[in-house]
Design a protein around this motif. Structure first.
Motif: not given
Length: 1528
Positions: A1393-1421
């Motif tokens: 359960i812990t593994t799946e939850v933490l992996l799911w949160i990790t993938e959501l954060l990676i998805l946020l990075m994908g949105f940031g690179q697509k729309s360029e609203f996030l800087g490198y920092q």
């Protein structure tokens, strides 16, 4: 007025002086004191006379006279000279050759005498002297040196005694600039020798002072290693003991130098010692030193400050001194000078004043100012000059003032010091001065301010505070108020001629200090040499580094003063010499970058490669090229497999054979083909044609070439001439009426003549071709066409006689046939008897008295439509314009307009392509568009375009950018390699970058090349969009096959953003990765224990988790540095160590072209070929199966061995009625234990094979989907690979189906032992009594892995969808676990359960990075910060996994190993005895401790047994053993 009586006249202040030339000058220029000619044997160099021979007693002579010998700088007398070694002819030496030279004749004849040599390159010789020396003695070495040929710059010969370099003869430009360091060359003469362009002979001498050993002497030459015409030789070598005559000075000494008189700045001290004014103070220096005459120096350059202000610039002499001022030069002026001084504490003035004609006049005076001290001088406080030399009636007294005491000694520490002289002289009085000196008492060394020589008030500092020296430091001696450095390496000395003690790294010899490392007495004594040198001399003063020896074992050789690679070696980036390839005689940069080829191998240099010479070919078993057949210009494989032919042999290439070219044939065995008849294309003999030239319009008739139909033989021309186009045959002429045969659609104009004209038949029209065209085939012809035949349209056509446009039968034209009236009222002006006599303008009268229409471009015409009498349109040159459509013109508004788009180019048009469309080269206005050239048709100019491609593997945080430069077509390059013509600039202000490396990978040929240049750019600092402009130099011509070049030689390219990493980011990332690696090591360690001692489910679960983490890096997002570095930690879970060691990609890709997979997969070494990716998986499966087979064999052997031994032992014991032997019993016990252990492993590995398949499903699915994603049928291997991937895909689908069928059975089915052995891996650790859907846990997990890889590969180009679907898998699987609770072990349940939850949160954060690179609203920092959050989450996941795995494995080991259970129970008992208030000890306590674990197992077993079995008593057997004597 005339004087008739004698008179006496007096001249006042008349003084005459003689300007004496330099001591060795014979004649000099009086105005400039420059020597013009020298005395005998002296040479004029830089306005001075120099003795190149022996200077003795002021005479320059070829050799010293009497008992004189060279000492240090000149020749000195000696008392005795005893020879201890000699070799007059140069014969008894030991010779040492260079790396590429050999032993030669030991002697050479020079001027008819034998000498040792000649020696070239780095050859050297050695003499064993072995002189016994009891007390330190002086020696002298004398020899004659010969320089042969044009000696190169810095070529040198070193003289070594016992490995110490005591002297060196060096050429510094030409043979007049040869210097002997520490020695002397004299008596230079020319000589003659055979084999060399020049020869010079020198006498050479060098001394050794106070040496205590003399074993060997060496002469080492260092000449150019590529020029054997430079050499040296020697003769008359003599080594002698010498005793010097003590020096006697009858005059005075000045610093150990005997001179005639003391200089004015060094007054006499004692009997015969001159003491410099600087000796007044401990540390001192001259600030001013002017107007003195020691040696040949009279004026210092600083005197110009005074001299420029004088009223007279004529030099004046007073008391044999040049002085400042003087008669009629200095009278009422004040001269001042501000001196800039080094740190000091006292200053003192020395000067001599001359008061000329001052007499006793008190108004005449001279004032001296020194800092704030001043004094006035006149006749009263001056010394009168004796007047014995002055004549006349009226004499005016001169006076002098000597300032040398302490009157002008001041305490002074300012940087500036003022000195001033004020002359107040009247009438005929004047002032002058000479011997002008100012000295300052300096502060101690490294002191900025002081009060005296021993008290420093402020210390000098650079980067740190320096040491103040109140006395001269080691390595220096004091002289003339300053510290002078001793000889190099000397620690204690009294002068610069010799040393008393050396530093530790030096050896004392010959009154010098020699470095222990390189044997030199000059330069730095350190091992910090250039990597090329083995030992070196580092001269820091002139920033010069000179190699002394080179390591020949590394392929290096000394070339004058530097180390180079030997012939056949090349220099690498780390300055080592590597051997060239065998085909290169010499190479550069790499083994195959040849610069010279071995001619013995029949090779020649072409574009830095040694290729076979023309007419030779490569063979596989030798580097020597073999000769081609005489017919082949070039060949390959074997001598008759031609690739090109000799044009001079009249041959051409056909199917790799050189056959006779067009118009030639093979005559017997001649190499050169013979020419055919000019009419033959090919022939078998001169007049026997086998084919004819199409360009000559001939055809073969038997064995002759005749003209084709429609052509005729025109005199002796080779090419047949074409008949007039209407003739199918003609009478040797191209006239229209010279036809001899007409085509089918034409008729003869005269049936009675042999030659005629061929006209179109009636109903046919002429199209300027051989055949006429039938009018019936022309549907709806235009009115103007010949075939138009509509009656009544007022147009007369081929089947009409007239057409008046009406049906009136009596108007002269009836049904388009003429009647008698030929006049038309509207165009005929005059008619007679039905015949028209005159037509209106625009018509002309035909022979049949009819009016015909003139051409549209004629106002009036005559006889024919185009014979204009008056034109309607004119050119600017007043020429008629034929304004008709066939000429490209049309009439609009009564103007002749060029018709654009009709396909006819007129003089007003630049082009006309038949349409009015833009973009095809010719615009709608018939002008040429940019990028095109137009003639009959428009052709687009195919300029050479620069193509720049950045490497997809460049990282945003890496400062290097890799660019590939190519052209869009093959080109011819005039200057290769092209990389030397490429430069780069940027328009970004103040931004710097460097071209780190430019690699030209172009395979250059003589014709056209596909350019491929790799450029690595190093960016200096962070930048958002680095734009670089690449420029190809104009000096290099780049031409395409169509003879076009660049439209622009500049190409701008924007590189990937560069974000420089801070040291904290790098350090934090490395520390966190290191921490995670420690946790992984612990996890892997526990997994190995589980693998060895059971509990493989822990091992498999760990591998599943790590594999998921390792595949997260393939999500199509640009990860920041910290996250990408972190993901590389889990590469081993992909079996990357197997991929790197067992790769078949290179083997397969060499034969077929494989499409690259997506970027991130390619970067990690994956391909789109299933066979290449599945190797690691295959090895894992085979290893698992092999392990199972191994355990099976071991178990089988132990079982049969134990059975055999036990049966034999029982029979023996029974027969002998003896008790069993204890040793045999223990062996049987051990065998039984091993049997049981291997049996358990065998059972586990049966299910382990299936479990391994479930584990490798990630890698298997990745290999399958990468193949299916890039399906290709271009090769049988690719088709077979795709087929295998598809088959395995269906097998996986069947496995899911079969797994669902198996897991759908009842509970008792899974308790069967056979089922457990086969399918135990499917429900291992699963709760069988729980929700029925929980049984499908492993099937669901397998399906999740399959879908994970499917989304990862097929949605790679759609990153947001890819990440979204992958994260949804974790959410669904988490929900499934929560709802069904499928796992027995609660720890494993919570871990999943812990593994799946933490992996799911990790993938959501990676998805946020994908949105940031697509729309360029996030800087490198921001990406860096998100990366830290993800790393923290995954680190927590791994740590939780570690804690739970440790707990699980400890429980497993305690349950399965009795010894651990006993140990745990004892620890519990000990704990109770220490911390319990009441301790009850039973009599059988020890028995309960020992049997607790056994009773636990029995209790567990008894619950499953029937009640009658559980009530049975335990029966114990008593076994006794007999110990044999032999055992004891």
């Amino acid at each position: 007025m005339e004087y008739t009586h004698a008179a006496t006249y007096y001249v006042q202040n008349f003084k005459a002086f003689i300007l004496i030339c330099d001591e060795y000058c014979d004649h000099c220029d009086l105005s400039s004191s420059i020597c013009l000619t020298c005395k005998t044997n002296f040479v004029l160099e830089k306005d001075k006379c120099v003795c190149k021979l022996v200077l003795q007693g002021g005479v320059c002579q070829p050799a010293p006279l009497g008992t004189y010998h060279f000492y240090i700088k000149d020749f000195q007398p000696y008392t005795s000279k005893t020879q201890v070694f000699s070799d007059s002819t140069g014969l008894s030496y030991e010779f040492f050759a260079d790396y590429n030279t050999t032993q030669r004749s030991r002697q050479i004849s020079i001027d008819g005498n034998n000498a040792g040599g000649s020696f070239i390159q780095n050859e050297y010789i050695q003499y064993p002297i072995n002189q016994v020396i009891s007390t330190p003695t002086d020696f002298t070495v004398e020899f004659i040196l010969y320089m042969l040929g044009p000696i190169g710059m810095f070529s040198n010969i070193q003289i070594l005694v016992d490995s110490y370099i005591i002297g060196q003869v060096t050429n510094f430009g030409d043979l007049n600039n040869i210097m002997f360091n520490h020695g002397q060359l004299y008596n230079k003469q020319t000589c003659s020798v055979v084999g060399y362009s020049s020869c010079y002979k020198y006498n050479a001498v060098i001394n050794l002072f106070q040496i205590d050993h003399l074993n060997t002497i060496q002469f080492k030459g260092h000449f150019n290693v590529t020029d054997s015409k430079q050499a040296w030789a020697f003769s008359d070598l003599k080594i002698s003991k010498i005793v010097w005559q003590p020096s006697i000075c009858t005059d005075v000494f000045y610093y150990n130098e005997c001179i005639k008189t003391c200089p004015s700045y060094a007054p006499l001290f004692g009997v015969n010692q001159c003491k410099d004014l600087l000796e007044i103070y401990k540390f001192s220096e001259y600030v001013v030193k002017l107007f003195f005459n020691y040696g040949s120096v009279f004026f210092d350059e600083n005197a110009l400050l005074f001299k420029s202000k004088l009223t007279s610039n004529t030099l004046q002499v007073y008391n044999s001194k040049f002085m400042f001022g003087g008669y009629q030069a200095w009278q009422t002026d004040q001269f001042s000078i501000t001196l800039v001084c080094n740190p000091h504490y006292k200053a003192r003035l020395f000067v001599k004043l001359v008061l000329i004609d001052f007499g006793s006049n008190n108004d005449n005076n001279m004032t001296v100012y020194f800092d704030q001290t001043y004094k006035v001088y006149n006749w009263q406080n001056a010394v009168a000059v004796a007047s014995t030399e002055e004549k006349g009636d009226q004499l005016v007294q001169d006076y002098t003032v000597t300032i040398s005491g302490t009157d002008f000694e001041v305490n002074h520490d300012d940087r500036e010091l003022l000195v001033s002289f004020n002359c107040n002289a009247f009438n005929t009085a004047y002032c002058g001065l000479y011997d002008f000196f100012v000295i300052v008492a300096l502060c101690p060394i490294n002191c900025l301010r002081c009060s005296d020589s021993s008290t420093c008030l402020e210390i000098k500092s650079d980067k740190f505070v320096l040491t103040v020296y109140y006395d001269c430091p080691q390595g220096y001696y004091q002289q003339a108020g300053s510290c002078i450095q001793c000889l190099n390496g000397c620690k204690v000395c009294v002068d610069q001629q010799s040393c008393n003690q050396c530093f530790d790294t030096y050896i004392y010899y010959d009154k010098q200090c020699f470095c222990q490392i390189n044997g030199l007495s000059s330069g730095d004594c350190s091992s910090d040499c250039h990597p090329l040198c083995e030992t070196c001399a580092n001269f820091r003063k002139n920033n010069n580094l000179q190699c002394l020896t080179c390591d020949t074992n590394q392929g290096k050789v000394m070339n004058i003063q530097s180390c180079e690679c030997q012939e056949g070696f090349y220099l690498t980036k780390n300055f080592s010499c590597e051997r060239c390839h065998d085909i290169c005689k010499n190479c550069l940069l790499s083994a195959r970058f040849c610069i010279q080829c071995n001619s013995l191998q029949n090779r020649e240099l072409e574009f830095q490669d040694c290729i076979c010479k023309e007419g030779y070919f490569e063979v596989s078993d030798s580097y020597t090229c073999m000769k081609c057949s005489d017919r082949c210009k070039t060949c390959e494989f074997f001598e008759t497999y031609c690739t090109s032919c000799y044009v001079s042999q009249m041959r051409t290439l056909k199917e790799n054979d050189c056959v006779c070219s067009l118009g030639h044939y093979q005559y017997q065995q001649n190499l050169i083909c013979s020419a055919c008849n000019d009419l033959c294309e090919y022939c078998s003999d001169y007049n026997v044609c086998t084919s004819c030239y199409d360009v000559q319009f001939r055809i073969l008739s038997v064995d002759k070439c005749i003209c084709q139909s429609g052509y005729y033989q025109n005199s002796n021309q080779l090419i047949c001439s074409q008949c007039y186009y209407t003739c199918s045959e003609c009478n040797g002429s191209n006239e229209f009426n010279q036809c001899t045969k007409c085509p089918k659609t034409r008729i003869r104009s005269n049936v009675y003549l042999n030659v005629f004209e061929c006209d179109c038949k009636v109903g046919y029209y002429d199209n300027n071709e051989l055949e006429c065209i039938d009018c019936s085939t022309y549907k709806y012809p235009p009115i103007t066409h010949y075939c138009y035949s509509k009656c009544g349209d007022q147009i007369i056509q081929w089947n009409e006689q007239c057409d008046d446009g009406n049906l009136e039968p009596r108007d002269g034209c009836n049904q388009c046939y003429l009647s008698n009236n030929k006049c038309l009222t509207d165009i005929c002006l005059k008619c007679h008897l039905g015949d028209c006599q005159q037509c209106v303008d625009g018509y002309y009268l035909e022979n049949d008295f009819t009016c015909q229409l003139c051409s549209p471009h004629c106002v009036t015409c005559l006889s024919s439509p185009t014979q204009c009498v008056e034109c309607k349109f004119y050119t600017p040159e007043k020429e008629c314009i034929t304004c008709i459509s066939s000429a490209g013109y049309t009439i609009i508004d009564n103007q002749c307009i060029s018709l654009c788009g009709d396909g006819i180019r007129t003089t007003e048009e630049l082009c006309d392509d038949g349409n009015t469309e833009n973009g095809d080269g010719c615009s709608s206005f018939c002008t040429v568009e940019d990028g095109y050239i137009c003639d009959q048709i428009c052709v687009k100019i195919d300029y050479v375009d620069i193509i720049l491609t950045e490497s997809p593997f460049d990282k945003i945080y890496d400062s290097s950018r890799s660019i590939t430069l190519t052209f869009d077509q093959v080109v011819n390059i005039t200057q290769a390699p092209l990389k030397d013509s490429i430069s780069m600039i940027t328009k970004i202000p103040n931004y710097k970058f460097t071209a780190k490396e430019i690699t030209d990978r172009t395979q250059y040929t003589k014709e056209f090349n596909q350019v491929d240049i790799q450029i690595v750019i190093q960016l200096s600092e962070s930048i958002e969009s680095p734009e670089i402009i690449f420029i190809v130099s104009k000096n290099t011509e780049v031409i395409s096959k169509d003879h076009f070049s660049f439209q622009s030689r500049n190409q701008s390219f924007t590189l990937l953003q560069y974000q420089a990493l801070s040291e904290s980011e790098i350090s934090n990332t490395q520390n966190l990765v290191r921490f995670n690696s420690y946790i992984l090591y612990l996890l892997i360690g526990f997994a190995i224990l589980a693998f060895l001692f059971g509990g493989l489910d822990i091992f498999w679960n760990l591998l599943d988790t790590l594999q998921v983490l390792s595949y997260l890096k393939y999500l199509n997002v640009l990860y920041p540095y910290n996250l990408e570095t972190y993901f590389q930690l889990f590469g081993f879970a992909e079996f990357d160590f197997l991929k790197s060691n067992f790769s078949v990609e290179d083997l397969i890709s060499s034969s077929i072209e494989i499409e690259d997979p997506a970027l991130k997969f390619k970067e990690e070494g994956y391909t789109s070929l299933f066979f290449a990716n599945v190797i690691a998986i295959f090895i894992v499966i085979m290893t698992t199966i092999g392990t199972y087979i191994f355990f099976h064999i071991v178990f089988y052997c132990i079982y049969h061995y134990a059975k055999k031994v036990s049966s034999h032992q029982l029979i023996a014991n029974y027969q002998q009625q003896e008790e069993p032997n204890v040793i045999i019993f223990l062996c049987l016990k051990l065998t039984r234990t091993m049997q049981k252990y291997f049996y358990n492993l065998k059972i586990q590995y049966k299910t382990g094979i299936l479990r391994a398949f479930l584990t490798i499903s990630y890698d298997l699915n990745l290999a399958i989907f990468l193949q299916l994603m890039s399906y290709s049928n271009s090769s049988s291997i690719l088709i077979l690979s795709s087929l295998f991937a598809l088959v395995l895909m269906f097998c996986e689908m069947y496995f899911i189906y079969f797994g669902v069928i198996v897991m759908s059975n009842k509970r008792f089915y899974f308790e069967l032992q056979e089922v457990q052995l086969k399918y135990g891996a499917l429900y291992e650790g699963i709760e069988l009594d729980s929700n029925p859907y929980s049984l499908y846990y492993n099937i669901v997990l397998f399906t999740k892995k399959l879908l994970f890889m499917f989304f990862l590969v097929f949605l790679y180009d759609y990153p947001l969808f890819q990440i979204g679907f992958v994260s949804s898998l974790n959410a669904i699987f988490f929900t499934y676990i929560i709802y069904n609770k499928p796992l027995i072990d609660k720890s494993e349940y919570y871990k999943q359960i812990t593994t799946e939850v933490l992996l799911w949160i990790t993938e959501l954060l990676i998805l946020l990075m994908g949105f940031g690179q697509k729309s360029e609203f996030l800087g490198y920092q921001s990406f860096i910060e998100i990366g830290w959050v993800i790393i923290t989450i995954l680190t927590l996941l791994i740590f939780i996994q570690l804690i739970i795995d440790i707990r699980q494995h400890m429980i497993f080991l305690i349950e399965n190993y009795e010894i651990l259970r006993i140990l745990v129970n004892k620890m519990k008992q000990l704990h109770q005895s220490l911390f319990s208030k009441e301790i009850h000890i039973n009599n059988d306590e020890s028995q309960s401790l020992v049997g607790s674990s056994s009773r636990g197992r029995l209790k567990q077993s008894s619950s499953k047994l029937p009640s009658n079995q559980s009530s049975q008593k335990q029966v114990r057997k008593l076994i006794t053993f007999k110990m044999n004597d032999s055992i004891l």
